[in-house]
Design a protein around this motif. Structure first.
Motif: not given
Length: 253
Positions: A33-57
């Motif tokens: 269960v813990l590994v599955l939840v972590a996998a879901v968080l990582f799957a959603l991470l690229p969008g959040s990281l992209s937004e953060a990069r756009d903001f810093r730029a």
């Protein structure tokens, strides 16, 4: 009259002290269960990281023009008046809120600040502040030369997401590895598990999680976070194996 005592047992161990099938299953289920939840968080991470990069730029709107200003992709600043300040409570933490009136016949809006300083604690109704925004996000409020971030500032969410995901992945992996180890002990009828074989790996897991979370919140370079986490996990687990062998005098899996 003396009564002979039999070895105590629990749902997770047999009377002999060896792990039970329920204990193995429980560890495997929690780990999965813990590994599955972590996998879901990582799957959603690229969008959040992209937004953060756009903001810093992003650059201040005063320095650029064109579509960036029209689409809100630049950093804008505009005045607002403080209507009220208030505190709330979320679980066990205190939350800090400001209601602002932007004027120009627009409706007042409410934003949550990150902490109580250095701006929130000085505000009073009627104060004029400078609001910093990007796209549709109000990310900071300024008073004089002081500026304080809001909880919606881009970059904060992916940091929390990455830290929680790494922590869940590490703990989940330890549970799964522990389930395999307990299964082998049960299958080979090995001697009862000693306290050191449980306590030391638990401490090593806490150290590894601490390293991963610290790396996630101190740098925004994903490759560096993953590298530090991998090194920390390897060092913590190696140290725990050596310590268990010394304390318990047994060979750990």
């Amino acid at each position: 009259m003396n009564r002979s005592s039999s070895p105590s047992s629990s749902p997770f161990s047999s009377p002999s002290g060896r792990p039970s099938l329920m204990g193995v299953t429980f560890a495997a289920l929690v780990g999965s269960v813990l590994v599955l939840v972590a996998a879901v968080l990582f799957a959603l991470l690229p969008g959040s990281l992209s937004e953060a990069r756009d903001f810093r730029a992003a650059r201040p709107c005063a320095e650029i023009g064109g579509s960036a200003v029209e689409n809100g992709d630049c950093l804008s600043e505009w005045p607002a008046t403080v209507v009220s300040t208030e505190t709330g409570r979320k679980k066990k933490s205190v939350t800090y809120w400001i209601t602002l009136d932007p004027g120009a016949e627009e409706e007042p809006f409410r934003i949550r600040m990150r902490g109580d300083g250095p701006v929130w604690e000085k505000l009073a109704p009627g104060d004029e502040v400078t609001v910093s925004s990007w796209r549709d996000v109000v990310w900071a409020v300024g008073l004089g030369e002081q500026r304080q971030d809001t909880t919606t500032k881009p970059g904060y969410a992916p940091t929390v997401q990455l830290a929680v995901g790494l922590a869940l992945l590490i703990v989940g992996a330890v549970f799964l590895r522990g389930a395999g180890w307990l299964h082998r002990l049960r299958a080979t009828r090995a001697p009862a598990v000693r306290a050191a074989q449980v306590v030391v790996p638990m401490a090593a897991t806490l150290v590894a999680v601490g390293v991963a979370v610290t790396a996630a919140v101190t740098t925004d370079r994903l490759w560096l976070v993953l590298l530090v986490t991998a090194v920390g996990c390897a060092a913590a687990w190696t140290a725990s194996v050596l310590l268990v062998r010394r304390l318990a005098g047994v060979r750990t899996p």
